[in-house]
Scaffold this motif. Structure first.
Motif, short mmCIF file in Angstrom:
data_model
loop_
_atom_site.label_atom_id
_atom_site.label_comp_id
_atom_site.label_asym_id
_atom_site.label_seq_id
_atom_site.Cartn_x
_atom_site.Cartn_y
_atom_site.Cartn_z
N LYS A 1 30.47 73.91 -5.09
CA LYS A 1 30.65 73.40 -3.59
C LYS A 1 29.54 72.74 -3.02
O LYS A 1 29.66 71.86 -2.36
CB LYS A 1 30.87 74.65 -2.92
N VAL B 1 38.24 70.87 3.73
CA VAL B 1 37.90 72.35 3.59
C VAL B 1 37.24 72.42 2.15
O VAL B 1 36.08 72.97 1.85
CB VAL B 1 38.98 73.32 3.60
N GLU B 2 37.96 71.74 1.16
CA GLU B 2 37.33 71.88 -0.33
C GLU B 2 38.12 70.81 -1.19
O GLU B 2 39.03 70.23 -0.80
CB GLU B 2 37.59 73.12 -0.93
N VAL C 1 35.89 84.77 5.08
CA VAL C 1 35.72 84.09 6.12
C VAL C 1 35.91 85.42 7.17
O VAL C 1 37.07 86.23 7.13
CB VAL C 1 37.19 83.21 6.49
N ASN D 1 41.31 86.77 0.68
CA ASN D 1 42.04 85.53 -0.09
C ASN D 1 42.42 85.88 -1.44
O ASN D 1 42.02 86.79 -2.07
CB ASN D 1 40.93 84.49 0.00
N LYS E 1 30.63 81.08 1.11
CA LYS E 1 31.23 80.78 -0.11
C LYS E 1 30.42 80.93 -1.26
O LYS E 1 29.16 80.39 -1.18
CB LYS E 1 31.55 79.20 -0.13
N GLU F 1 46.03 74.22 7.89
CA GLU F 1 45.59 73.64 6.61
C GLU F 1 46.53 72.91 5.71
O GLU F 1 47.72 73.16 5.79
CB GLU F 1 44.98 74.82 5.55
N LYS G 1 46.90 81.32 1.51
CA LYS G 1 46.00 81.93 0.74
C LYS G 1 45.61 83.29 0.92
O LYS G 1 45.28 84.29 0.02
CB LYS G 1 44.44 81.30 0.96
N GLU H 1 29.03 77.75 5.94
CA GLU H 1 29.69 76.76 6.49
C GLU H 1 30.09 77.05 7.85
O GLU H 1 30.43 78.18 8.44
CB GLU H 1 31.23 76.45 6.06
N GLU H 2 30.20 75.75 8.86
CA GLU H 2 31.01 75.83 10.07
C GLU H 2 32.24 76.30 9.91
O GLU H 2 32.99 76.05 8.90
CB GLU H 2 30.73 74.50 10.69
N PHE H 3 33.06 77.01 10.80
CA PHE H 3 34.35 77.44 10.78
C PHE H 3 35.32 76.25 11.33
O PHE H 3 34.97 75.60 12.17
CB PHE H 3 34.57 78.75 11.76
N LEU H 4 36.20 76.10 10.48
CA LEU H 4 37.37 75.06 10.93
C LEU H 4 38.58 75.61 11.40
O LEU H 4 39.22 76.38 10.60
CB LEU H 4 37.64 74.17 9.76
N ALA I 1 33.11 70.29 6.99
CA ALA I 1 32.48 71.40 7.69
C ALA I 1 31.00 71.14 7.73
O ALA I 1 30.61 70.97 6.43
CB ALA I 1 32.93 72.70 7.51
N VAL J 1 35.47 82.94 -1.33
CA VAL J 1 35.12 82.68 -0.13
C VAL J 1 35.64 83.98 0.77
O VAL J 1 36.68 84.43 0.90
CB VAL J 1 36.20 81.64 0.43
P1 AMP Z 1 38.13 77.28 -0.42
O1 AMP Z 1 37.74 77.99 -1.87
O2 AMP Z 1 36.66 76.44 -0.17
O3 AMP Z 1 39.24 76.41 -0.41
O4 AMP Z 1 38.21 78.30 0.53
C1 AMP Z 1 39.28 79.12 0.74
C2 AMP Z 1 39.93 79.16 1.76
O5 AMP Z 1 38.93 79.94 2.79
C3 AMP Z 1 40.43 78.07 2.54
O6 AMP Z 1 41.79 77.76 2.13
C4 AMP Z 1 40.45 78.40 3.92
O7 AMP Z 1 41.70 78.99 4.26
C5 AMP Z 1 39.29 79.36 3.97
N1 AMP Z 1 38.22 78.68 4.43
C6 AMP Z 1 37.28 77.96 3.70
N2 AMP Z 1 36.28 77.12 4.30
C7 AMP Z 1 36.70 77.43 5.63
C8 AMP Z 1 35.85 76.85 6.86
N3 AMP Z 1 34.91 76.07 6.81
N4 AMP Z 1 36.69 77.21 8.23
C9 AMP Z 1 37.72 78.15 8.04
N5 AMP Z 1 38.23 78.36 7.06
C10 AMP Z 1 37.83 77.98 5.54
#
Ligand code: AMP
Ligand code: GLY
Length: 422
Positions: free
Chosen positions: A103, A276-277, A155, A218, A143, A186, A208, A179-182, A118, A153
């Protein structure tokens, strides 16, 4: 063309199904596959984490094209081993698959490419984590830097829980990304690329969290649907232009071109579209619905990407209507799924639906559960309501002791309740 698919999930079952619809594909083999895939094509055992074993199998099978489904073989270098052996492979090389495998690397590439994401801090100590949590405030996003099958991950509004997750990752030897929250809905957008040209598929939404109304931890993904009627009309073009293309160009500039499918996880926030990723492969379960809608022959598309010939590929074509996928998960998933239980389907297939297997195997003549996400029901319909109704009708006829699934997949979209701010 003979195609070998590596993997054993419902995503791979969806890829098998789509390839079997392509007249240019004469034979499909899946390794290792599962009980349902074995009903549709030949299967062969393989250790997916072993690039040499994948290459030996591809040679034995005389495959014209290898499609690697999961991230583990890609991050382990399966595409490199196949290329070295002169075998055409759809999937990025190891140094490009780092876009998913690390990441912090993905964040570095996004920064260099000017891609909106983010704000984040990569942390190596609990003190760094504490400082980053304070910098960004709640909700906290923590993460694991490495691969974690969608479960790395956390949250949460609970600072203690955020710190505890970070500490567990650090103790296991990973660095941690805070990270900063988004905010905002999605979107998952898969972009097929040959390292230069980018061809986006239709966007989808994934669910998720394990529980309805996005409650609980998740998971790898509990359901999906496409298309997204509520998304801004220019979204796909915007993401291709401002996110996918600059990322692909940056990877090529570094001498590590990314060819395969770039999975862009997006948040449509009040401040604009943010990444986000990235993942280096098709997403599961979104792929089940996206490929159900694609009418362009999949084998030709993936082979063109693998050969570096996407620029001359015709525009993609899609059927009308909508598709909904609902995942059936084993008792105890995601924490500790129970396996070995019989799966029984009563009645005939519901029209417009397919049952795609993930964690299943044969025990004598009985199909039994063999993993956390057991199967996906994918449905197509004239609209979201029709596809949802068919998917839920079919899943009600599948019996697995203790199994659970979300009843609200695509429900908000069907009711027109997804709102965009900003
Ligand atoms: P990722 O594996 O990075 O996709 O994270 C898994 C899930 O966590 C994402 O699909 C989002 O629902 C949540 N998530 C990850 N990063 C953030 C973020 N910066 N802000 C809010 N939700 C996040
Ligand atoms: N749909 C989530 C994933 O494939 O990672």
């Amino acid at each position: 063309m003979k195609v070998l698919i590596i993997g054993s999930g419902a995503r791979e079952h969806a890829i098998v199904t789509a390839l079997l619809r392509d007249d240019s594909v004469t034979e499909v083999v899946c390794a290792p596959g599962n009980a349902g895939i074995a009903d549709d094509c030949a299967v062969a055992p393989v250790d997916v984490s072993d690039p040499a074993a994948i290459t030996v199998l591809a040679r034995e099978q005389a495959a014209d094209l290898v499609v690697v489904g999961p991230e583990v073989p890609l991050v382990a270098g399966a595409a490199d081993a196949l290329a070295d052996a002169g075998i055409l492979c759809f999937g990025p090389r190891e140094d490009a698959a780092r876009l998913e495998g690390s990441k912090s690397f993905a964040k570095e590439v996004m920064a260099a490419a000017g891609v909106p994401t983010a704000g984040s801090r990569t942390c190596a100590t609990p003190e760094d984590v504490a400082a980053a949590l304070d910098e960004y405030g709640a909700p906290h996003v923590v993460k694991d830097d490495g691969l974690a099958a969608g479960k790395g991950v956390v949250v949460t509004n609970d600072r203690q829980a955020a710190l505890a997750h970070a500490t567990a990752c650090l103790e296991a030897g990973s660095t941690v990304v805070v990270e900063e929250f988004l905010d905002g809905p999605e979107v998952s957008l898969f972009c097929i690329t040959d390292g230069t040209t980018v061809l986006p598929l239709q966007p989808a939404q994934d669910f998720k969290r394990v529980g309805e109304d996005d409650a609980g931890p998740n998971t790898g993904g509990m359901g999906a649907y496409t298309p997204l009627d509520w998304a801004p009309s220019g979204l796909v073009d915007e993401v291709a232009r401002d996110i996918a293309q600059p990322t692909i160009d940056e990877m090529r500039r570094r001498g590590t071109p990314f060819a395969g499918v770039l999975y862009i996880g997006l948040a449509l926030t009040s401040k604009g579209t943010r990444v986000v990723e990235f993942n280096a492969r098709f997403g599961d379960p979104e792929t089940q619905s996206v490929l159900a809608m694609l009418t362009t022959p999949l084998g030709e598309l993936l082979a063109a990407a693998a050969r570096g010939e996407l620029a001359s590929h015709p525009p993609l074509e899609w059927r009308d209507g909508a598709s909904v996928t609902v995942v059936l998960a084993a008792s105890g998933y995601p924490a500790s799924p129970r396996t070995g239980d019989p799966i029984v389907v009563d009645g005939g297939p519901v029209p417009g639906t397919a049952i795609l297997h993930a964690g299943t195997r044969m025990d004598g003549v009985q199909v039994v559960s063999a993993g956390g996400r057991v199967l996906s029901v994918v449905a197509v319909g004239e609209d979201l309501a029709g596809a949802r109704a068919a998917a839920y009708e079919q899943i009600a006829h599948i019996h697995l002791d203790g199994a659970h699934y979300r009843r609200d997949i695509a429900a908000k979209a069907e009711r027109g309740e997804i709102t965009l701010t900003g």
